[in-house]
Design an enzyme around this catalytic site. Structure first.
Site, PDB file in Angstrom:
ATOM      1  N   ASP A  98       1.032  -1.226  -0.003  1.00 39.70           N
ATOM      2  CA  ASP A  98       0.043   0.115   0.070  1.00 39.70           C
ATOM      3  C   ASP A  98       0.736   1.357  -0.109  1.00 39.70           C
ATOM      4  O   ASP A  98       1.436   1.503   1.155  1.00 39.70           O
ATOM      5  CB  ASP A  98      -0.794   0.098   1.413  1.00 39.70           C
ATOM      6  N   ALA A  99       1.143   1.654  -1.313  1.00 43.19           N
ATOM      7  CA  ALA A  99       1.777   3.056  -1.311  1.00 43.19           C
ATOM      8  C   ALA A  99       1.314   4.267  -1.869  1.00 43.19           C
ATOM      9  O   ALA A  99       1.629   5.330  -1.909  1.00 43.19           O
ATOM     10  CB  ALA A  99       3.150   2.657  -2.133  1.00 43.19           C
ATOM     11  N   LYS A 100       0.052   3.975  -2.670  1.00 43.37           N
ATOM     12  CA  LYS A 100      -0.755   4.694  -3.167  1.00 43.37           C
ATOM     13  C   LYS A 100       0.013   5.987  -3.932  1.00 43.37           C
ATOM     14  O   LYS A 100      -0.078   7.218  -3.952  1.00 43.37           O
ATOM     15  CB  LYS A 100      -1.563   5.783  -2.130  1.00 43.37           C
ATOM     16  N   ARG A 101       0.775   5.440  -4.870  1.00 41.48           N
ATOM     17  CA  ARG A 101       1.676   6.159  -5.803  1.00 41.48           C
ATOM     18  C   ARG A 101       0.727   6.878  -6.890  1.00 41.48           C
ATOM     19  O   ARG A 101      -0.193   6.378  -7.292  1.00 41.48           O
ATOM     20  CB  ARG A 101       2.646   5.300  -6.543  1.00 41.48           C
ATOM     21  N   THR A 125      -0.734  -0.395  -4.627  1.00 40.62           N
ATOM     22  CA  THR A 125      -1.928   0.638  -4.855  1.00 40.62           C
ATOM     23  C   THR A 125      -1.370   1.933  -5.404  1.00 40.62           C
ATOM     24  O   THR A 125      -0.352   2.364  -5.099  1.00 40.62           O
ATOM     25  CB  THR A 125      -2.619   0.928  -3.359  1.00 40.62           C
TER      26      THR A 125
END
Ligand SMILES: O=C(O)c1cc(=O)[nH]c(=O)n1[C@@H]1O[C@H](COP(=O)(O)O)[C@@H](O)[C@H]1O
Length: 276
Positions: A98-101, A125
């Site tokens: 989960d890094a929401k790049r 993510t």
């Protein structure tokens, strides 16, 4: 023994059925909340997460480490260790980083290498706000998963995701775009919060069988029954994430933190299965 397959989607399909579980255990090891012995030891974050993993792996369909809990403390090496531990000991369970790049293509290429080479994650993510060329570098990794934010679990998600664009809310455009344009290799998923079951239903209608990552049960109070009813598919359809409620479960008398985590994970897995 069941053979281990290598793509994100095939791993997830196997994990859903092998463990009879839609539960994704989130690894958000907030240092201040760890049992005291882990707060002070040099490898404490890894040791804590390993205990949680060992206590819950047979109840989960995936694990989702949140990168900020590591990078904020310069603890990325412990995140590498956790991912290696998962690959070595539970190779059938997908690792969701989960890094929401979200960034321009050239930079996204580096983020993709970070997720898939450095950490060996099965999926990451990503934020769709910058459009297709910011997501394309992840899709080049054909056997990896790209999990796109769609209708997030937080209240502020409505600020943008609910804006009406050409007669429907923006999050529905994202769902449509990912399902019908970006997912040509079948490797995409969407994030839809358990705090918004009605929106899960709308997204499911748009995207067919696509797997959904659904955070927001447990600490955020999402309704499990409504969530499952809105998003389930015949073989699973969802990774329903819970982090704090499992990691920091209140211990009953005679229990240690890992036993408490297992108890809550099992209750959560079983409650999800009640409504499948
Ligand atoms: O992408 C995510 O995982 C995510 C998306 C979202 O809309 N809401 C959300 O809570 N998350 C993540 O899911 C986890 C939720 O944690 P708990 O609320 O403790 O179960 C955190 O790691 C969040 O960063």
């Amino acid at each position: 023994m069941t053979s281990v397959t290598t793509t994100y989607i095939s791993k997830l399909n196997q994990a859903w059925s092998n463990n009879n579980s839609l539960l994704c255990v989130g690894l958000d090891p907030d240092l201040a909340k760890l049992p005291a012995q882990f707060q002070t030891s040099p490898n404490g974050i890894f040791d804590f997460c390993r205990a949680i993993i060992d206590a819950t792996a047979d109840l989960a369909c995936s694990f989702k480490p949140q990168i900020a809990y590591f990078s904020a403390l310069r603890a990325e090496p412990q995140l590498e260790q956790i991912c290696a531990y998962l690959r070595d000991n539970y190779p059938h369970l997908p690792i969701i980083l989960d890094a929401k790049r979200g960034d321009i293509g050239a930079t996204a290429e580096q983020y993709a290498r970070e997720a898939f080479e450095r950490y060996g994650a099965d999926a990451v993510t990503v934020n769709p706000y910058m459009g297709f060329d910011s997501v394309a570098p992840y899709l080049e990794w054909k056997d990896k998963g790209c999990i796109v934010l769609c209708r997030t679990s937080n209240a502020g998600g409505s600020d943008l995701q609910f804006l009406q664009v050409n007669g429907r809310p923006l999050y529905q455009h994202v769902a449509d775009l990912v399902a019908n344009k970006w997912n040509s290799n079948g490797q995409c998923s969407l994030v839809v919060g358990a705090t918004f079951p009605e929106e899960i239903k709308q997204v499911r209608h748009i995207v067919g069988q696509m797997p959904l990552l659904v955070p927001g049960i447990g600490a955020q109070g999402g309704d499990i029954a409504a969530t499952v009813a809105a998003g389930k598919t015949a073989n699973g359809g969802m990774m329903i994430n819970s982090s704090r409620a499992i990691l920091f479960a209140k211990t009953a008398e005679g229990e240690d933190f890992a036993q408490a985590a297992r108890r809550v994970a099992q209750q959560t897995r079983d409650e999800i299965n009640l409504y499948r």
